[in-house]
Scaffold this active site. Structure first.
Site, short mmCIF file in Angstrom:
data_model
loop_
_atom_site.label_atom_id
_atom_site.label_comp_id
_atom_site.label_asym_id
_atom_site.label_seq_id
_atom_site.Cartn_x
_atom_site.Cartn_y
_atom_site.Cartn_z
N GLY A 59 0.77 -1.24 0.00
CA GLY A 59 0.00 0.00 0.00
C GLY A 59 0.80 1.28 0.00
O GLY A 59 0.33 2.30 -0.52
N ASP A 118 -5.81 1.60 10.07
CA ASP A 118 -7.23 1.26 10.19
C ASP A 118 -7.47 0.70 11.59
O ASP A 118 -7.66 1.46 12.54
CB ASP A 118 -7.60 0.27 9.08
CG ASP A 118 -9.09 0.11 8.89
OD1 ASP A 118 -9.85 0.44 9.82
OD2 ASP A 118 -9.52 -0.34 7.82
N SER A 119 -7.37 -0.61 11.75
CA SER A 119 -7.53 -1.18 13.10
C SER A 119 -6.27 -0.97 13.94
O SER A 119 -6.31 -1.03 15.16
CB SER A 119 -7.81 -2.69 13.00
OG SER A 119 -6.63 -3.39 12.64
N GLY A 120 -5.15 -0.75 13.27
CA GLY A 120 -3.89 -0.58 13.98
C GLY A 120 -3.17 -1.88 14.28
O GLY A 120 -2.06 -1.89 14.80
N LYS A 146 -7.46 6.54 10.20
CA LYS A 146 -8.92 6.51 10.38
C LYS A 146 -9.36 6.93 11.77
O LYS A 146 -10.54 7.16 12.01
CB LYS A 146 -9.46 5.12 10.04
CG LYS A 146 -9.57 4.88 8.53
CD LYS A 146 -10.57 3.78 8.20
CE LYS A 146 -10.83 3.75 6.71
NZ LYS A 146 -11.69 2.62 6.33
C1 PRP Z 1 -3.67 -2.62 4.60
C2 PRP Z 1 -3.01 -1.26 4.65
C3 PRP Z 1 -2.30 -1.26 5.96
C4 PRP Z 1 -3.17 -2.15 6.82
C5 PRP Z 1 -4.00 -1.29 7.73
O1 PRP Z 1 -2.74 -3.52 4.14
O2 PRP Z 1 -2.12 -1.09 3.58
O3 PRP Z 1 -1.01 -1.81 5.86
O4 PRP Z 1 -4.03 -2.90 5.94
O5 PRP Z 1 -4.91 -2.07 8.44
P1 PRP Z 1 -4.88 -2.26 10.03
O6 PRP Z 1 -4.58 -0.92 10.64
O7 PRP Z 1 -6.29 -2.71 10.29
O8 PRP Z 1 -3.86 -3.30 10.35
P2 PRP Z 1 -3.12 -4.89 3.44
O9 PRP Z 1 -2.92 -6.01 4.41
O10 PRP Z 1 -4.47 -4.79 2.80
O11 PRP Z 1 -1.98 -5.04 2.34
P3 PRP Z 1 -1.56 -4.06 1.13
O12 PRP Z 1 -0.74 -2.94 1.76
O13 PRP Z 1 -0.72 -4.95 0.28
O14 PRP Z 1 -2.79 -3.55 0.45
#
Ligand code: PRP
Length: 189
Positions: A59, A118-120, A146
């Site tokens: 990401g 997001d959730s952290g 968020k």
């Molecule tokens: C997503 C985003 C963050 C994480 C945030 O990654 O890029 O790294 O989730 O979520 P959290 O705060 O709830 O842990 P994802 O696992 O979708 O992988 P990506 O970066 O390859 O899209």
């Protein structure tokens, strides 16, 4: 077009392959301006030391590449790949390192770069793993936050924007691996 403000319905973007988006949350100009400010903040925050910018893939790849070009002091770049999910579609609650940086972390100033908090859960686990490597300092820079994570163990020192509680895509963020290449951040319908 009479008005400079376009609704998303008025924007014909072939990158969306017909997918309807609700609105553009952050456009290219707003992102560029804020990334420039973050670069200046980060440059000022690290007057000395060996700065290692660690991008969490996938990401953060666009944000990181723009951000490091706005940091006006020496630095090195490496990446982490973490997976929040097991084999199923539902979060397993665990975070696994799929790629671990080969760079030595001990004694360095580590700046972990995330696209969105997001959730952290991802950050809590990664900060624990990275902290064990004895860096001189360990901070987080997230483009979007968020502000819903109740169990965050570490403050996010550098935040681009507070994110709306919508499903966001673009500028690195995906939906089923699509839309990462949008130069703006939009919310899906
Ligand atoms: C997503 C985003 C963050 C994480 C945030 O990654 O890029 O790294 O989730 O979520 P959290 O705060 O709830 O842990 P994802 O696992 O979708 O992988 P990506 O970066 O390859 O899209």
């Amino acid at each position: 077009m009479s008005s400079a403000i376009k609704t998303v319905q008025e924007i014909s973007d072939p990158r969306l392959s017909g997918r309807a988006v609700k609105r553009i949350a952050f456009d290219e100009a707003a992102i560029a301006a804020r990334v420039g400010e973050l670069g200046r903040e980060i440059s000022a925050a690290y007057p000395d030391g060996e700065l290692l910018v660690l991008g969490l893939l996938k990401g953060s790849f666009i944000f990181l590449s723009d951000l490091v070009r706005q940091i006006t002091r020496p630095l090195q770049v490496d990446f982490l790949v973490a997976s929040s999910y097991g084999d199923g579609m539902v979060s397993s609650g665990t975070v696994r390192l799929v790629y671990d940086p080969e760079t030595q972390l001990e004694g360095k100033d580590i700046l972990l770069v995330e696209d969105i908090v997001d959730s952290g859960r991802t950050l809590n686990r990664l900060m624990h793993i990275l902290g064990e490597r004895k860096p001189r300092s360990l901070e987080i820079c997230a483009l979007l936050h968020k502000r819903i994570a109740g169990g965050l163990e570490h403050e996010t020192r550098f935040v681009g924007f507070d994110a709306p509680h919508e499903f966001l895509v673009g500028y690195g963020l995906d939906h089923a691996e699509n839309f990462r290449h949008l130069p703006y951040i939009a919310s899906l319908q």
